[in-house]
Write an enzyme that holds these catalytic residues in place. Structure first.
Site, PDB file in Angstrom:
ATOM      1  N   ASP A 139      35.406  37.627  50.635  1.00 39.17           N
ATOM      2  CA  ASP A 139      34.340  38.449  51.211  1.00 39.17           C
ATOM      3  C   ASP A 139      33.636  37.645  52.287  1.00 39.17           C
ATOM      4  OD1 ASP A 139      32.411  36.773  49.869  1.00 39.17           O
ATOM      5  OD2 ASP A 139      32.764  37.949  48.065  1.00 39.17           O
TER       6      ASP A 139
ATOM      7  N   ALA B 247      38.127  40.081  37.505  1.00 39.74           N
ATOM      8  CA  ALA B 247      39.334  39.848  38.312  1.00 39.74           C
ATOM      9  C   ALA B 247      39.818  41.081  39.068  1.00 39.74           C
ATOM     10  CB  ALA B 247      40.473  39.293  37.450  1.00 39.74           C
ATOM     11  N   GLY B 248      39.048  42.164  39.068  1.00 38.07           N
ATOM     12  CA  GLY B 248      39.449  43.363  39.791  1.00 38.07           C
ATOM     13  C   GLY B 248      39.521  43.124  41.296  1.00 38.07           C
TER      14      GLY B 248
ATOM     15  N   LYS C 256      35.381  43.478  52.214  1.00 35.19           N
ATOM     16  CA  LYS C 256      35.431  44.563  51.234  1.00 35.19           C
ATOM     17  C   LYS C 256      34.173  45.399  51.302  1.00 35.19           C
ATOM     18  CE  LYS C 256      33.630  41.596  47.540  1.00 35.19           C
ATOM     19  NZ  LYS C 256      33.999  40.677  46.491  1.00 35.19           N
TER      20      LYS C 256
ATOM     21  N   GLU D 299      18.375  32.793  14.837  1.00 35.28           N
ATOM     22  CA  GLU D 299      17.543  31.761  15.450  1.00 35.28           C
ATOM     23  C   GLU D 299      18.319  30.456  15.570  1.00 35.28           C
ATOM     24  OE1 GLU D 299      13.885  31.105  13.474  1.00 35.28           O
ATOM     25  OE2 GLU D 299      13.143  33.155  13.748  1.00 35.28           O
TER      26      GLU D 299
END
Length: 339
Positions: A181, A236-237, A204, A48
């Site tokens: 993208d 980061a792919g 993509k 908590e």
């Protein structure tokens, strides 16, 4: 009209480094010491969260500096409980300074029987007693409409433009801004206009979340120094694959400017081993030791921007003026040379 009291800052545990930096910048701007309100934000043994404010805040204009980054739930609860503590202590106005707004990626229903968590979080903040939000580069700008209170969404692109013009001085004719993208085109176009550079897009297609099946480069990047622009980088792919794709299409080198460096899981290792020359992020999220040690990750400060935005909010002047180079440039004087 300016309020009768000075602005007061209080910080949770999410990014104390940034909070202290903002306080220092405000001290420089105002010519008087601005510190963080003395308080403790800690956890009981069962997890908590407990908050105690040691200073009188009755009638004060309070600014809570707390990004809701990892661990998102803990940092969000800290923000809500700090708000409740201030509200019950008769604070005059409570503004939440949230450099990184967690849950922003859940801004719509992508499938049946899924939540819109960003709206839920917005409701919780308003119900807790927050009266104004100051944030930066929301993942989706329509999130501002989730709140029934004023929301000021700052942009990192003016700061990135200063950084690019400094580090690529004499090479600006070779720069190509790239959106990773289709959805990020508006953000990339804004930066491209600021530095007078052409724009390209990496389209993509995903088979499933986290995995990319195909990438297509729209635009001629041959011989260009490509700068990928996005609001956040998680694992980061996508970023590293986009960099590889750009080089395959003839780019001379690839850099990336990302506002929020979430960088979870294998992200730092991927960036270290990637073909990218550099990844530039802001300090909206507290950098881990691995991020600080990574040779091709560089962090640009946001404290000058947030400090001035807090001062403008407090004294009732324009926050959108910070989007202009003439206003922002002097705030970063000393960090970047004049052009």
């Amino acid at each position: 009209m300016p309020t009768a009291t000075d602005p007061k800052l209080i910080s949770g545990n999410a990014n104390r480094t940034l909070a202290n930096a903002i306080a220092r910048r405000m001290s420089m701007h105002r010519g008087m010491n601005v510190g963080l309100v003395d308080a403790r934000v800690e956890r009981f043994n069962d997890g908590e969260i407990f908050v105690e404010v040691y200073e009188n805040v009755r009638g004060e204009d309070m600014f809570i500096i707390q990004p809701t980054s990892n661990p998102a739930n803990d940092n969000l609860m800290e923000l809500l409980i700090m708000t409740d503590a201030l509200r019950r202590s008769s604070a005059g106005r409570i503004t939440a300074v949230i450099p990184y707004f967690g849950y922003a990626r859940q801004d719509r229903r992508t499938k049946a029987r899924t939540p819109i968590s960003a709206k839920l979080v917005a409701n919780m903040m308003v119900e807790a007693g927050i009266e104004r939000i100051l944030t930066m580069d929301l993942h989706a700008t329509q999130i501002q409409g989730f709140f029934d209170i004023p929301v000021d969404n700052l942009y990192a692109s003016p700061v990135f433009a200063l950084d690019i013009m400094h580090h690529f001085k004499g090479q600006m004719d070779d720069i190509m801004v790239v959106s990773p993208d289709v959805g990020g085109v508006a953000r990339a176009r804004e930066l491209a206009k600021r530095i007078n550079a052409p724009l390209s897009i990496v389209d993509k297609r995903r088979e499933k979340p986290g995995e990319i099946a195909e990438m297509t480069v729209i635009g001629d990047v041959t011989g260009k120094k490509c700068i990928i622009v996005d609001d956040l980088c998680d694992t980061a792919g996508t970023l590293c694959k986009a960099a590889e794709n750009l080089l395959q299409h003839g780019a001379a080198e690839v850099h990336a400017y990302i506002t929020h460096g979430v960088l979870s899981g294998p992200a730092v290792e991927r960036v270290t081993n990637s073909v990218m020359k550099s990844l530039v992020i802001t300090d909206s999220i507290e950098a881990t030791q691995a991020v600080r040690d990574c040779p091709n990750i560089r962090i640009v400060p946001t404290a000058p921007l947030f400090a001035q935005a807090i001062i403008n909010t407090w004294n009732g002047t324009s926050v959108s003026s910070l989007f202009d180079d003439d206003t922002l440039g002097p705030l970063y004087e000393g960090l970047y040379t004049q052009y």
